[in-house]
Design an enzyme around this catalytic site. Structure first.
Site, mmCIF file in Angstrom:
data_model
loop_
_atom_site.group_PDB
_atom_site.id
_atom_site.type_symbol
_atom_site.label_atom_id
_atom_site.label_comp_id
_atom_site.label_asym_id
_atom_site.label_seq_id
_atom_site.Cartn_x
_atom_site.Cartn_y
_atom_site.Cartn_z
ATOM 1 C CG ASP A 1 -41.692 -1.387 12.994
ATOM 2 O OD1 ASP A 1 -41.445 -1.171 11.788
ATOM 3 O OD2 ASP A 1 -40.898 -1.960 13.753
ATOM 4 C CE1 TYR B 1 -36.239 -8.021 15.022
ATOM 5 C CE2 TYR B 1 -36.136 -5.921 16.180
ATOM 6 C CZ TYR B 1 -35.508 -7.045 15.655
ATOM 7 O OH TYR B 1 -34.159 -7.180 15.774
ATOM 8 N NE ARG C 1 -24.219 14.369 20.892
ATOM 9 C CZ ARG C 1 -24.400 15.493 21.606
ATOM 10 N NH1 ARG C 1 -25.574 16.092 21.639
ATOM 11 N NH2 ARG C 1 -23.389 16.017 22.286
ATOM 12 C CE LYS D 1 -34.452 -5.823 9.057
ATOM 13 N NZ LYS D 1 -34.323 -5.033 10.243
#
Ligand SMILES: Cc1ncc(COP(=O)(O)O)c(C=O)c1O
Length: 385
Positions: free
Chosen positions: A177, A105, A52, A202
């Site tokens: 963003d 979004y 992690r 994306k």
């Protein structure tokens, strides 16, 4: 050849993403699935000790992300929303306030209006197409400015350099963003923005085969705060998906250039159809904010939205397209047609959608690598009665 000469951006992307494995010379960074690492001497800190906290495949991707936008550091997350969560929560505490772009979004809207308030963090939405609106929304306790430009799905444009200055003057952390344009067309940190976030699902991934997120910081100080959340909350990208995203990034430039050229052709064609009431695409002359965008970015991107003349037309088009795929998401090599009111923005209350112009007649098209003629012929047969 002069070794010091900086590479052009297309070559630099490739060299960053296609770095070879130091141990073997392999031209693909290996996937290291290890969750833990042997510690030779517990009194010494070693670079990798637990999956992690760090992973060599993820590290290669994170270095590539930083290089793509000229940042101090990059971070890979398990989704775009995990990236947005980490970037924002790294800088707010109970009692703080955020100013965000009004039309953004739907998932980010839900995070800011339904999740953060539970922890005492409030948000005001501003029409950031005019920096004066943003300034008016700021309060003494504002800590974060969260922008989305071009916005999803109406492609509204924000002057990011003006907003970076606005935030810096007040000691506010500025974020954007940058999913829609991707680092290929826009490098926000070079305009003074502190932090860039992406849904890596994306354009960075580019092949509709992974869910991922990215955060890139301009300074080491901000990187430290994001690293703390990444390690503490643990929404890291897996080694397998880190490798997949690295592979996607190798073709980012080729995809973006080709898909954008097709998007321009399709947008111009749509604008000429009598059953299309309005086309939103920053590559079209007259698109509000186009000049600002073109002075800050090198392209208009590959996403178009458009309003049709009736609900019957919307339903007919969605049911008749054959080349375009009707689906949630964008940024893949295949053209994706989506219906924001029922998909990406369903989590936004209907009255807010209506106020913003995200009507039931609006469709969003993410243009892929198909031939422009095939996309146009498909829209023509599906759009005409
Ligand atoms: C602009 C934008 N930001 C963030 C996200 C969230 O990313 P993810 O779905 O990878 O969590 C999306 C997803 O559609 C998006 O379009």
């Amino acid at each position: 050849m002069n070794e010091k000469k900086p590479l052009r951006y297309d070559s630099a992307i490739l060299h960053a993403a296609a770095a070879f494995d130091e141990a073997t010379g392999a031209l693909s960074i290996p996937i290291y699935p290890a969750s833990t690492y042997r510690q030779k001497d517990v009194s010494r800190r070693q670079e990798f000790d637990y999956g992690r906290s760090g992973n060599p495949t993820r590290k290669a991707l994170e270095q590539t992300l930083a290089a793509l936008e000229g940042g101090a550091a990059g971070f890979a997350f398990s989704s775009g929303m995990a990236a947005i969560h980490a970037a924002i929560t790294a800088f707010v505490k109970a009692g703080d306030h955020i100013v965000a772009t009004r039309d953004l979004y739907g998932g980010s809207y839900r995070f800011l209006t339904e999740f953060l308030p539970k922890f005492g963090v409030a948000c005001t939405f501003a029409d950031t197409t005019d920096p004066q609106n943003t300034a008016a929304a700021m309060r003494p306790e504002t800590r974060v400015l969260f922008l989305e430009s071009p916005s999803n799905p109406l492609l509204r444009i924000t002057d990011i350099a003006a907003h970076a200055r606005l935030a810096a003057e007040r000691g506010i952390v500025s974020m954007i963003d940058n999913t829609f344009l991707s680092p290929y067309f826009l490098r926000p940190l070079s305009h003074g923005i502190d932090i860039s976030v992406h849904s890596g699902t994306k354009f960075l991934g580019g092949h509709s085969d992974l869910i991922a997120g990215a955060v890139i910081t301009r300074t080491d100080e901000h990187a430290k705060a994001v690293r703390f959340v990444q390690n503490t909350c643990g929404a890291v990208l897996s080694p397998e998906n880190s490798w997949l995203m690295l592979r996607g990034i190798k073709t980012l430039g080729a995809r973006m250039k080709c898909q954008q050229a097709t998007a321009q052709t399709v947008a111009e064609w749509l604008a000429g159809q009598k059953w299309v009431a309005r086309v939103h695409y920053p590559g079209l002359k007259g698109h509000p904010g186009r000049d600002i965008l073109m002075s800050q970015a090198s392209g208009a991107g590959c996403v178009i939205s458009f309003t049709l003349d009736s609900q019957e037309r919307v339903d007919g088009l969605l049911s008749r397209v054959r080349v375009l795929t009707v689906a949630v998401s964008l940024g893949g090599v295949e053209s994706i047609l989506s219906y924001p009111a029922r998909m990406s923005h369903a989590s936004m209350p209907a009255h807010v959608r209506e106020e913003l112009g995200i009507t039931d007649l609006l469709l969003r098209l993410s243009v892929g690598l198909e031939a422009a003629e095939d996309i146009i012929e498909d829209l023509e047969q599906a759009g005409n009665d």
